[in-house]
Design a protein around this motif. Sequence first.
Motif, short mmCIF file in Angstrom:
data_model
loop_
_atom_site.label_atom_id
_atom_site.label_comp_id
_atom_site.label_asym_id
_atom_site.label_seq_id
_atom_site.Cartn_x
_atom_site.Cartn_y
_atom_site.Cartn_z
N ASN A 74 98.86 64.35 -44.03
CA ASN A 74 100.29 64.40 -43.72
C ASN A 74 100.80 62.91 -44.52
O ASN A 74 101.93 62.64 -44.17
N GLY A 75 99.95 62.26 -45.36
CA GLY A 75 100.50 61.29 -45.76
C GLY A 75 100.63 59.89 -44.89
O GLY A 75 101.35 58.96 -45.35
N ARG A 76 99.78 59.98 -43.88
CA ARG A 76 99.80 59.06 -42.99
C ARG A 76 98.31 58.41 -42.77
O ARG A 76 97.50 58.98 -43.31
N THR A 77 98.15 57.17 -42.26
CA THR A 77 96.95 56.71 -41.89
C THR A 77 96.48 56.19 -40.78
O THR A 77 97.09 55.95 -39.72
N THR A 78 95.21 56.09 -40.58
CA THR A 78 94.51 55.72 -39.13
C THR A 78 93.52 54.46 -39.82
O THR A 78 92.80 54.59 -40.71
N THR A 79 93.93 53.50 -38.88
CA THR A 79 93.15 52.26 -38.71
C THR A 79 92.38 51.90 -37.54
O THR A 79 93.25 52.08 -36.42
N LEU A 80 91.18 51.62 -37.80
CA LEU A 80 90.58 51.21 -36.54
C LEU A 80 90.44 49.58 -36.48
O LEU A 80 90.06 48.95 -37.56
N MET A 81 90.80 48.97 -35.39
CA MET A 81 90.64 47.47 -35.38
C MET A 81 89.65 46.99 -34.33
O MET A 81 89.54 47.65 -33.40
N ASN A 82 88.66 46.17 -34.74
CA ASN A 82 87.72 45.67 -33.79
C ASN A 82 87.00 46.59 -33.22
O ASN A 82 86.25 46.69 -32.24
N ALA A 83 86.39 47.74 -33.82
CA ALA A 83 85.40 48.83 -33.60
C ALA A 83 84.12 48.14 -33.46
O ALA A 83 83.65 47.18 -34.21
N PRO A 84 83.38 48.70 -32.53
CA PRO A 84 81.94 48.26 -32.47
C PRO A 84 81.03 48.51 -33.93
O PRO A 84 81.25 49.42 -34.49
N GLU A 85 80.24 47.59 -34.08
CA GLU A 85 79.65 47.70 -35.22
C GLU A 85 78.84 48.82 -35.57
O GLU A 85 78.62 49.39 -36.70
N SER A 86 78.22 49.55 -34.69
CA SER A 86 77.54 50.98 -34.71
C SER A 86 78.50 51.93 -35.26
O SER A 86 78.15 52.67 -36.27
N LEU A 87 79.81 51.98 -34.79
CA LEU A 87 80.51 52.78 -35.37
C LEU A 87 81.05 52.61 -36.97
O LEU A 87 81.31 53.37 -37.69
N VAL A 88 81.32 51.23 -37.20
CA VAL A 88 81.57 50.81 -38.45
C VAL A 88 80.50 51.30 -39.42
O VAL A 88 80.59 51.83 -40.47
#
Length: 105
Positions: A74-88
């Motif tokens: 739908n033209g929108r974004t999701t941003t993860l801030m300060n996620a655990p390193e394993s998730l990144v």
Amino acid sequence: FKHFFIKQKSETAVIIQCLFETIDESVEEEAESIFNVLFLSTRFDVILALENPVYITPKFIMLILNLAHELNQNGRTTTLMNAPESLVRYLYRFDLDKIIKISNN
């Protein structure tokens, strides 16, 4: 909300601050409800701040990915801030950073 704090960052984005350290069923249920409301009732981009949890469960990852996919369509974004390193590492390994922005300061 018991496990999350939501605040509007700008006219186009909302920040969801995770207040929990461990993820259990109640956190996943509340997250699912919040993500559905944000997707269906708003036009905001979503920033999910993950400073507190050390480990992200597979179900919670799927909730995040589903939200990101729906927002992306739908033209929108999701941003993860300060996620655990394993998730990144997981997101980069499977090229999921193309649908979820990662901002680890």
